[in-house]
Design a protein around this motif. Structure first.
Motif, PDB file in Angstrom:
ATOM      1  N   ALA A  35      -3.532   5.429  -3.367  1.00 27.71           N
ATOM      2  CA  ALA A  35      -4.490   6.583  -3.215  1.00 27.71           C
ATOM      3  C   ALA A  35      -4.424   7.498  -4.269  1.00 27.71           C
ATOM      4  O   ALA A  35      -5.909   7.901  -4.841  1.00 27.71           O
TER       5      ALA A  35
ATOM      6  N   TRP B 100       8.724  16.180   3.963  1.00 22.62           N
ATOM      7  CA  TRP B 100       9.498  15.183   4.347  1.00 22.62           C
ATOM      8  C   TRP B 100       9.566  14.935   5.968  1.00 22.62           C
ATOM      9  O   TRP B 100       9.354  16.150   6.660  1.00 22.62           O
TER      10      TRP B 100
ATOM     11  N   ALA C  42       3.371   0.965   3.146  1.00 20.39           N
ATOM     12  CA  ALA C  42       4.369   1.958   2.835  1.00 20.39           C
ATOM     13  C   ALA C  42       3.565   3.481   2.953  1.00 20.39           C
ATOM     14  O   ALA C  42       3.823   4.289   2.021  1.00 20.39           O
TER      15      ALA C  42
ATOM     16  N   CYS D  31       6.870  22.168   5.318  1.00 18.14           N
ATOM     17  CA  CYS D  31       7.735  22.879   4.224  1.00 18.14           C
ATOM     18  C   CYS D  31       6.730  23.293   3.294  1.00 18.14           C
ATOM     19  O   CYS D  31       5.641  22.995   2.734  1.00 18.14           O
TER      20      CYS D  31
ATOM     21  N   VAL E 297       0.920  -1.100  -0.036  1.00 16.39           N
ATOM     22  CA  VAL E 297       0.074  -0.084  -0.057  1.00 16.39           C
ATOM     23  C   VAL E 297       0.795   1.242  -0.215  1.00 16.39           C
ATOM     24  O   VAL E 297       1.619   1.565   0.858  1.00 16.39           O
TER      25      VAL E 297
ATOM     26  N   PRO F 207       2.702   7.182   4.911  1.00 17.04           N
ATOM     27  CA  PRO F 207       3.773   8.080   5.804  1.00 17.04           C
ATOM     28  C   PRO F 207       3.293   8.081   7.236  1.00 17.04           C
ATOM     29  O   PRO F 207       1.948   7.719   7.349  1.00 17.04           O
TER      30      PRO F 207
ATOM     31  N   ASP G 280      16.558   8.481  -0.764  1.00 18.12           N
ATOM     32  CA  ASP G 280      17.513   7.165  -0.542  1.00 18.12           C
ATOM     33  C   ASP G 280      16.836   6.300   0.667  1.00 18.12           C
ATOM     34  O   ASP G 280      17.131   5.054   0.604  1.00 18.12           O
TER      35      ASP G 280
ATOM     36  N   TYR H 293       8.372   6.078  -3.289  1.00 18.80           N
ATOM     37  CA  TYR H 293       9.703   5.189  -3.897  1.00 18.80           C
ATOM     38  C   TYR H 293       9.740   4.026  -2.908  1.00 18.80           C
ATOM     39  O   TYR H 293      10.377   2.955  -3.454  1.00 18.80           O
ATOM     40  N   CYS H 294       9.366   3.998  -1.588  1.00 23.38           N
ATOM     41  CA  CYS H 294       9.430   2.961  -0.604  1.00 23.38           C
ATOM     42  C   CYS H 294       8.619   1.574  -1.426  1.00 23.38           C
ATOM     43  O   CYS H 294       8.740   0.696  -1.592  1.00 23.38           O
TER      44      CYS H 294
ATOM     45  N   VAL I  84      -6.957   3.622   0.650  1.00 22.54           N
ATOM     46  CA  VAL I  84      -7.129   2.272   1.616  1.00 22.54           C
ATOM     47  C   VAL I  84      -8.074   2.927   2.904  1.00 22.54           C
ATOM     48  O   VAL I  84      -7.382   3.771   3.556  1.00 22.54           O
TER      49      VAL I  84
ATOM     50  N   ALA J 273      13.469   5.957   1.389  1.00 22.43           N
ATOM     51  CA  ALA J 273      12.794   5.276   1.039  1.00 22.43           C
ATOM     52  C   ALA J 273      13.009   4.108   0.218  1.00 22.43           C
ATOM     53  O   ALA J 273      12.353   2.863   0.461  1.00 22.43           O
TER      54      ALA J 273
ATOM     55  N   ALA K 179       2.465   3.940  -3.416  1.00 17.90           N
ATOM     56  CA  ALA K 179       3.576   3.813  -4.532  1.00 17.90           C
ATOM     57  C   ALA K 179       4.467   4.948  -4.554  1.00 17.90           C
ATOM     58  O   ALA K 179       4.715   5.610  -5.625  1.00 17.90           O
TER      59      ALA K 179
ATOM     60  N   VAL L 103      -0.131  10.130   8.070  1.00 20.81           N
ATOM     61  CA  VAL L 103      -1.715   9.863   7.783  1.00 20.81           C
ATOM     62  C   VAL L 103      -1.908   8.403   8.035  1.00 20.81           C
ATOM     63  O   VAL L 103      -2.866   7.922   7.772  1.00 20.81           O
TER      64      VAL L 103
ATOM     65  N   PHE M  56      14.637  10.995   3.009  1.00 17.65           N
ATOM     66  CA  PHE M  56      14.964  11.293   1.886  1.00 17.65           C
ATOM     67  C   PHE M  56      14.603  10.220   0.878  1.00 17.65           C
ATOM     68  O   PHE M  56      14.062   8.911   1.289  1.00 17.65           O
TER      69      PHE M  56
ATOM     70  N   LYS N 261       7.104  24.825  -0.374  1.00 23.00           N
ATOM     71  CA  LYS N 261       8.100  24.885  -1.391  1.00 23.00           C
ATOM     72  C   LYS N 261       7.365  25.593  -2.676  1.00 23.00           C
ATOM     73  O   LYS N 261       6.496  24.842  -3.153  1.00 23.00           O
TER      74      LYS N 261
HETATM   75  P1  FAD Z   1       5.560   8.760   0.053  1.00 20.01           P
HETATM   76  O1  FAD Z   1       6.422   9.365  -0.863  1.00 20.01           O
HETATM   77  O2  FAD Z   1       4.820   9.693   0.863  1.00 20.01           O
HETATM   78  O3  FAD Z   1       4.527   7.599  -0.413  1.00 20.01           O
HETATM   79  C1  FAD Z   1       3.697   7.037   0.299  1.00 20.01           C
HETATM   80  C2  FAD Z   1       2.541   6.829  -0.606  1.00 20.01           C
HETATM   81  O4  FAD Z   1       1.422   6.405   0.081  1.00 20.01           O
HETATM   82  C3  FAD Z   1       2.086   7.834  -1.165  1.00 20.01           C
HETATM   83  O5  FAD Z   1       1.822   7.868  -2.762  1.00 20.01           O
HETATM   84  C4  FAD Z   1       0.428   8.270  -0.634  1.00 20.01           C
HETATM   85  O6  FAD Z   1      -0.571   8.770  -1.622  1.00 20.01           O
HETATM   86  C5  FAD Z   1       0.010   6.780  -0.452  1.00 20.01           C
HETATM   87  N1  FAD Z   1      -0.860   6.501   0.493  1.00 20.01           N
HETATM   88  C6  FAD Z   1      -1.143   7.401   1.537  1.00 20.01           C
HETATM   89  N2  FAD Z   1      -2.154   7.226   2.334  1.00 20.01           N
HETATM   90  C7  FAD Z   1      -2.803   5.967   1.582  1.00 20.01           C
HETATM   91  C8  FAD Z   1      -3.927   5.169   1.694  1.00 20.01           C
HETATM   92  N3  FAD Z   1      -4.830   5.367   2.833  1.00 20.01           N
HETATM   93  N4  FAD Z   1      -4.204   4.427   0.838  1.00 20.01           N
HETATM   94  C9  FAD Z   1      -3.427   4.204  -0.129  1.00 20.01           C
HETATM   95  N5  FAD Z   1      -2.101   5.030  -0.479  1.00 20.01           N
HETATM   96  C10 FAD Z   1      -2.040   5.773   0.643  1.00 20.01           C
HETATM   97  N6  FAD Z   1      14.144  13.683  -0.601  1.00 20.01           N
HETATM   98  C11 FAD Z   1      15.314  13.835  -1.262  1.00 20.01           C
HETATM   99  O7  FAD Z   1      16.020  12.718  -1.315  1.00 20.01           O
HETATM  100  N7  FAD Z   1      15.759  15.138  -1.867  1.00 20.01           N
HETATM  101  C12 FAD Z   1      15.055  16.126  -1.884  1.00 20.01           C
HETATM  102  O8  FAD Z   1      15.665  17.186  -2.301  1.00 20.01           O
HETATM  103  C13 FAD Z   1      13.953  15.987  -1.233  1.00 20.01           C
HETATM  104  N8  FAD Z   1      13.210  17.289  -1.366  1.00 20.01           N
HETATM  105  C14 FAD Z   1      11.442  17.033  -0.882  1.00 20.01           C
HETATM  106  C15 FAD Z   1      11.007  18.197  -1.042  1.00 20.01           C
HETATM  107  C16 FAD Z   1       9.627  18.171  -0.476  1.00 20.01           C
HETATM  108  C17 FAD Z   1       8.684  19.542  -0.898  1.00 20.01           C
HETATM  109  C18 FAD Z   1       9.145  16.913  -0.027  1.00 20.01           C
HETATM  110  C19 FAD Z   1       7.332  16.994   0.240  1.00 20.01           C
HETATM  111  C20 FAD Z   1      10.031  15.873   0.124  1.00 20.01           C
HETATM  112  C21 FAD Z   1      11.376  15.835  -0.331  1.00 20.01           C
HETATM  113  N9  FAD Z   1      12.115  14.976  -0.045  1.00 20.01           N
HETATM  114  C22 FAD Z   1      13.392  14.793  -0.699  1.00 20.01           C
HETATM  115  C23 FAD Z   1      11.515  13.803   0.437  1.00 20.01           C
HETATM  116  C24 FAD Z   1      11.168  12.506  -0.039  1.00 20.01           C
HETATM  117  O9  FAD Z   1      10.477  13.221  -1.139  1.00 20.01           O
HETATM  118  C25 FAD Z   1      10.427  11.533   0.551  1.00 20.01           C
HETATM  119  O10 FAD Z   1      11.291  11.252   1.626  1.00 20.01           O
HETATM  120  C26 FAD Z   1      10.141  10.172  -0.106  1.00 20.01           C
HETATM  121  O11 FAD Z   1       9.669  10.537  -1.385  1.00 20.01           O
HETATM  122  C27 FAD Z   1       9.259   9.560   0.698  1.00 20.01           C
HETATM  123  O12 FAD Z   1       8.908   8.186  -0.074  1.00 20.01           O
HETATM  124  P2  FAD Z   1       7.982   7.059   0.851  1.00 20.01           P
HETATM  125  O13 FAD Z   1       7.545   6.015  -0.457  1.00 20.01           O
HETATM  126  O14 FAD Z   1       8.516   6.727   1.970  1.00 20.01           O
HETATM  127  O15 FAD Z   1       6.651   8.002   1.107  1.00 20.01           O
END
Ligand code: FAD
Length: 486
Positions: free
Chosen positions: A68, A425, A304, A335, A43, A306, A463, A47-48, A276, A465, A45, A309, A461, A337
């Motif tokens: 989602a 982040w 996966a 943040c 759950v 955050p 990385d 990077y993790c 979900v 994820a 999509a 949420v 970051f 941005k």
């Molecule tokens: P997420 O990318 O948050 O993935 C979680 C997924 O779960 C999302 O697609 C979400 O829609 C989904 N989800 C949530 N709830 C539900 C649900 N109930 N049902 C189904 N799906 C759901 N990192 C860097 O390395 N370099 C950078 O320069 C950098 N800059 C950043 C700038 C900003 C403004 C932000 C917001 C982040 C930045 N980051 C950066 C951090 C990086 O983007 C994140 O740490 C990383 O993308 C997180 O990946 P993740 O898969 O762990 O979580």
């Protein structure tokens, strides 16, 4: 290109909700039957989740990926407007980040990076703007000022933090590290305030707020030391790791490779637009119900989602107490941005801090658009927080807080109001890591919880994820192999 998320403003069109998104998946689902029992349901999509889904499907497991939104990438996504990519979330990557670089090499994308800065022309200066006025420095002077400010901030041990965070990819915190995790950056500034010049203090505070997206009071001093250690214990390292190298084609051009490779395995089913709502689990089965009432079944789940949420999903049995408490506390990064396309070509080489009065604290020239205009990116956070779409004149004024500029276009995503992120982040307030890092990482029966938010190394970051997605897939594969570890 779908236009569901983000905002843009131009003189001609005013404020518009929805900018093109290059990570949207069409068709949104390839699920044929809801009778299938998957080996693992992933759950999320981002990077993790993408890494976990890819690695599990390549290992021969039958995988369902539920997301989602209508797109991949989660908190990292790119828009493309008139042939120019705008990064709405995660942007910069570096070869020193082992997980990211492994993947960049895997997809042969080593030559697809470019450098954000171009210190070659026009106002090739560092502008330090305060309510008292603007001071102008060369970039060499900027480096010296930032270096001395941060060195004083982190030098708790005479070794610039090296003894407090000797192994930045370890999750074990020494008693000393725990002490600093219970301290905020505001506490640390209070300790050293007599050693800092007024400019050093401004620079240290602004840089910390750029990293945390919180306030000085809500920023864990340990977590800042952790970033510093990851960056090689130097300001130069911080620049290389945090804000320098980005994908020419946008982050989404990287994320899509993971998805395509997973799909090509023939083992990946997926469904986007599928938030979900509930997860029932126990023994060897998990049943997941979406907000639309669709039910999916699997043997294992990789969650996966955050931290901020996680409590929006109902788990039955409920989440373990420690995890629930961590999610209730959440992280503090709100943040803001924002990108601006400006017609002032002379500003391509500026960097600037506008603090403590301004909503945007840190900004710099990030590129040149096809029209020959300058692209400026700027960051704010909880300190003087604002929602950029609510008052465009305020947002433009926040850019003008760095230098006068002719703004042609604004582009941004509001992460604070994003219901599937509720923040940017991960950045923890004092105490969260020492109290709950273990809880956030623990599995619960047949659910593995994986997210950049609780990675060990580059937590927060891209990385991190990928680190977490890799760990989750290995854990689930080991389960199927009947072993505790692969
Ligand atoms: P997420 O990318 O948050 O993935 C979680 C997924 O779960 C999302 O697609 C979400 O829609 C989904 N989800 C949530 N709830 C539900 C649900 N109930 N049902 C189904 N799906 C759901 N990192 C860097 O390395 N370099 C950078 O320069 C950098 N800059 C950043 C700038 C900003 C403004 C932000 C917001 C982040 C930045 N980051 C950066 C951090 C990086 O983007 C994140 O740490 C990383 O993308 C997180 O990946 P993740 O898969 O762990 O979580």
């Amino acid at each position: 290109l779908a236009r569901k998320h983000g905002y843009s403003w131009t003189k001609a069109q005013g404020l518009r909700a929805g900018v093109p998104s290059i990570g949207v998946i069409e068709p949104p689902s390839n699920v044929k039957s809801t009778d299938t029992v998957y080996d693992v349901i992933v759950v999320g999509a981002g990077y993790c989740g993408l890494t976990a889904a890819r690695d599990a499907s390549l290992a021969g497991l039958k995988v369902l990926l539920l997301e989602a939104r209508d797109r991949i990438g989660g908190r990292s996504w790119s828009s493309n407007i008139e042939g120019y990519p705008y990064e709405m979330g995660g942007t910069w990557v570096y070869w020193g980040q082992a997980n990211v670089w492994r993947e960049i090499a895997r997809y042969g994308m080593q030559d697809e990076l470019e450098i954000s800065y171009d210190f070659s022309r026009g106002i090739n200066k560092y502008l330090l703007s305060t309510p008292q006025g603007v001071q102008t420095f060369s970039h060499e002077e900027e480096d010296a000022l930032m270096q001395s400010s941060l060195a004083k901030l982190v030098n708790v041990d005479g070794c610039h933090g090296r003894t407090v965070v000797p192994f930045p990819h370890s999750g074990v915190l020494s008693p000393e590290a725990r002490k600093y995790d219970h301290m905020s950056v505001a506490d640390r500034i209070a300790e050293i305030k007599n050693d800092l010049t007024p400019n050093e203090r401004l620079c240290a505070e602004a840089f910390v707020l750029l990293c945390s997206g919180g306030t000085l009071e809500t920023t864990s001093f340990y977590e800042f030391l952790h970033w510093w250690a990851l960056s090689g214990y130097s300001y130069e390292g911080c620049i290389d790791y945090l804000v320098k190298y980005k994908f020419r084609g946008g982050q989404s051009s990287f994320a899509i490779r993971f998805f395509r490779e997973a799909l090509a395995s023939g083992n990946l089913s997926y469904s986007f637009n599928s938030p979900v709502a509930t997860v029932q689990h126990g023994g060897e089965s998990v049943q997941i119900t979406t907000r639309a009432g669709k039910i999916f079944r699997g043997t294992k789940m990789i969650c996966a989602i955050p931290l901020n949420v996680l409590n929006d999903v109902k788990f039955d049995p409920p989440l373990a107490t420690g995890r629930k408490a961590a999610a209730t506390t959440g992280h503090v990064n709100q943040c803001v941005k924002v990108h601006a396309e400006i017609s002032d070509r002379d500003l391509r080489s500026f960097t600037g801090i506008s603090y403590p009065h301004n909503g945007l604290i840190y900004g710099f020239g990030d590129g040149t658009t096809p029209a020959g205009n300058t692209h400026v990116v700027a960051f704010g956070g909880q300190h003087n927080h604002f929602h950029p779409e609510e008052n465009v004149e305020h947002t433009k004024a926040a850019f003008e807080g760095f230098a006068p500029m002719n703004i042609e276009r604004l582009v941004f995503h509001n992460w604070s109001k994003d219901e599937f992120a509720k923040g940017a982040w991960f950045f923890p307030a004092p105490g969260l890591i020492s109290t709950h890092l273990k809880d956030m990482r623990a599995r619960e029966c047949n659910i593995v919880f994986a997210c950049s938010d609780w990675a060990l190394g580059w937590r927060s970051f891209i990385d991190g994820a990928i680190e977490e997605g890799t760990r989750a897939a290995i854990t689930v594969r080991a389960d199927f192999a009947g072993r505790s570890k692969l």
